[in-house]
Every structure is written in structure tokens, then in C-alpha cells.
Design an enzyme around this catalytic site. Structure first.
Site, PDB file in Angstrom:
ATOM      1  N   SER A 143       0.877  -1.142   0.111  1.00 40.90           N
ATOM      2  CA  SER A 143      -0.004   0.282  -0.105  1.00 40.90           C
ATOM      3  C   SER A 143       0.901   1.197  -0.053  1.00 40.90           C
ATOM      4  O   SER A 143       2.182   1.186   0.363  1.00 40.90           O
ATOM      5  CB  SER A 143      -0.902   0.032   1.436  1.00 40.90           C
ATOM      6  OG  SER A 143      -1.592   1.094   1.499  1.00 40.90           O
ATOM      7  N   TYR A 156      -1.717  -0.872  10.522  1.00 42.77           N
ATOM      8  CA  TYR A 156      -1.989  -1.220   9.209  1.00 42.77           C
ATOM      9  C   TYR A 156      -0.761  -0.794   8.502  1.00 42.77           C
ATOM     10  O   TYR A 156      -0.144  -1.779   7.536  1.00 42.77           O
ATOM     11  CB  TYR A 156      -3.084  -0.193   8.571  1.00 42.77           C
ATOM     12  CG  TYR A 156      -3.240  -0.733   7.281  1.00 42.77           C
ATOM     13  CD1 TYR A 156      -3.920  -1.842   6.839  1.00 42.77           C
ATOM     14  CD2 TYR A 156      -2.857   0.233   6.116  1.00 42.77           C
ATOM     15  CE1 TYR A 156      -4.099  -2.205   5.275  1.00 42.77           C
ATOM     16  CE2 TYR A 156      -3.189   0.221   4.673  1.00 42.77           C
ATOM     17  CZ  TYR A 156      -3.898  -0.855   4.354  1.00 42.77           C
ATOM     18  OH  TYR A 156      -4.144  -1.176   2.940  1.00 42.77           O
TER      19      TYR A 156
END
Ligand SMILES: NC(=O)c1ccc[n+]([C@@H]2O[C@H](COP(=O)([O-])OP(=O)(O)OC[C@H]3O[C@@H](n4cnc5c(N)ncnc54)[C@H](OP(=O)(O)O)[C@@H]3O)[C@@H](O)[C@H]2O)c1
Length: 248
Positions: A143, A156
């Protein structure tokens, strides 16, 4: 022009929605055999039926990536059905963002189990087959949060930084086996991912942000298809893409 996708056997985790579903559709249309893993059996089964109805080869295998024997079963089912595995797309993930002070410890565990250990289980399941074949390709989904940390995204981001670290280690170690490795780091893309946010403040912030900037999931599918479609001696190691409107 040949794309080097047709005829490949491609296993995709998290194929029941978002990136995984979009990649399955595009890669199947390009002639790959796709093997779909996710927990929502009805979703992957109906996608496999749809792709088969269009003349593609598709198989659905119910898989929870936190269960290593289920990930092995997914990959072994692909090899049993189609004789080999050419690409393993470790895509399953969730993003329940929240400030650390909220102590959402169960969600921290879940992100580590799915986003990081799930990828490791995917590598463990596919690597022995690829070593035997002396060919293969891992695509691990990181990401922009695997490059940048912000408030609410610490855990995350830690999992997505981790995906990049283990992908680079993998890349260096698999040279003797002719295996390619690609990290894909997307920005904001419209999928079901924001549904995994339970913290009300973070959910509102993410809903607003995605509403303003997110682009469609076929952006991911095209990035994956590019990496797979390059000639076998070209190893596309990292792709970062964002919506044109996204600043950070
Ligand atoms: N959308 C974005 O903006 C964005 C940006 C950067 C990175 N990413 C990453 O892209 C990946 C795909 O996410 P997405 O955006 O496509 O979101 P999504 O639509 O929510 O898809 C997530 C997928 O992961 C699967 N999954 C979750 N837990 C699982 C488990 N325990 N076992 C097996 N499958 C599991 C889900 O399937 P089931 O629920 O059916 O199991 C679903 O198919 C994730 O790794 C995410 O972190 C997304």
C-alpha cells in the site's frame, strides 16, 4: 501482441471483492486460468461460474488466509486442477484504522494475521511448487501505507511495510529458481476495504477521503496484468500508484 498472461495459472487470495475480483476478471479475459480464494464461498463460486461461462478456466476454493493449511490447500488445488502455479497474488487484507490509544488490540492481531502472516502462508504454499518448476511469480499487495505512516494507520502501515520487507528478501533469495517478485502499493481505490474500519472517527475520515479521491479497482488489475505480462526475463519489482487527485 502477446502479453505473457494467456495460459498462466494464477492463484488470487481475497478474490471475493475489490482488487482480487477485478484482477480475476481481467486476467481471465486475457486467457489465464484463475484460482480464487476467500472466505465468502458464495462470492468466489459465482465469480468462477461467471468466468467459466465466458469460456475461461476458473476454480473457487474457500480459504481463510489465517489458516495455513487452507492456503496450502488453495495452492495445491490449483496445481491439481491445472498442473502448475505460475503466479501467486497475495492480496487478502483489511484496514481497521484507529489511533493506537484506542487500544483496538484484537484488530491489531487481525491485521498482523491477515495482512502479514497471510502473505507468508501464501509464500509457504506456493514456493515449493515454483522451486520445483524453476519458474513462478509472487505479487504481494502492500500500500502507499507501506511507504508512509500517518495517525491512525500505525498498525496497518506496519503490516504493509512488513509486506515490502519480506517481498524484497524473497526477491533476493529466489534467484536460483527463476522466480519473479512484485510489490504493488496502491493509493485510495474504491473497494470494500473501508468497511473494515470500526472506529467511528477513522471511518468518517476515510469515507470522506475515499469519496473525494478513490479510483476504480481495475487500476489494480491493470498494474498486476502489466507485471505478469512482461517477458519472463523482466522482473517488475515494485509498482506504486495513486489516484491523480491523491496528495499523500
Ligand atoms: N482499496 C484500497 O484503497 C487499498 C489501497 C492499498 C492497499 N490495499 C490492499 O489491497 C488488498 C485488497 O483489498 P481491497 O481494497 O480489494 O478490499 P476488499 O474489497 O475489502 O477486499 C479484501 C479481500 O480480502 C479478503 N479477506 C479478508 N480477510 C480474509 C481472510 N482471513 N482470509 C481470506 N481472505 C480474506 C476478503 O474476502 P472474504 O471477506 O470473502 O474472506 C476480500 O476478498 C488488501 O491487502 C488491502 O490492504 C487496498
Amino acid at each position: 501482441m502477446s502479453t505473457n498472461i494467456a495460459g498462466k495459472v494464477i492463484v488470487i487470495t481475497g478474490a471475493s471483492s475489490g482488487f482480487g475480483e477485478a484482477a480475476a476478471r481481467l486476467l481471465s479475459a486475457e486467457g489465464a486460468s484463475v484460482v480464487l480464494g476467500a472466505r465468502r464461498a458464495d462470492r468466489i463460486q459465482s465469480l468462477a461460474t461467471e468466468l467459466s461461462g465466458r469460456g475461461g478456466k476458473a476454480l473457487a476454493v474457500t480459504t481463510d488466509v489465517t489458516r495455513r493449511e487452507q492456503v496450502k490447500n488453495l495452492v495445491d488445488a490449483a496445481v491439481k486442477a491445472y498442473g502448475r502455479i505460475d503466479v501467486m497474488i497475495n492480496n487478502a487484507g483489511l484496514m481497521p484504522q484507529a489511533l493506537l490509544e484506542r487500544l483496538q488490540i484484537d484488530e491489531w492481531d487481525r491485521m498482523i494475521d491477515v495482512n502479514l502472516k497471510g502473505v507468508l502462508y501464501g509464500i509457504a504454499a506456493a514456493l515449493p511448487h515454483m522451486q520445483r518448476q524453476k519458474s513462478g511469480h509472487f505479487i504481494n499487495v502492500s500500500s502507499v501505507a507501506g511507504h508512509k505512516v500517518g495517525p491512525g494507520s500505525a498498525v496497518y502501515a506496519a503490516t504493509k511495510f512488513g509486506v515490502r520487507a519480506l517481498s524484497e528478501g524473497l526477491r533476493q533469495e529466489v534467484k536460483p529458481y527463476n522466480i519473479r517478485t512484485t510489490i504493488i502499493s496502491p493509493g485510495a481505490v474504491a473497494t470494500e476495504l473501508p468497511n473494515s474500519v470500526t472506529d467511528p472517527a477513522a471511518a468518517e475520515r476515510i469515507r470522506k477521503f475515499y469519496g473525494e479521491v478513490a479510483i476504480p479497482a481495475d487500476s489494480f488489475a491493470r498494474a498486476a496484468a502489466y507485471a505478469i505480462g512482461e517477458p519472463d526475463d523482466v522482473d517488475v519489482n515494485e509498482i506504486v500508484f495513486r489516484p491523480t487527485r491523491q496528495e499523500l
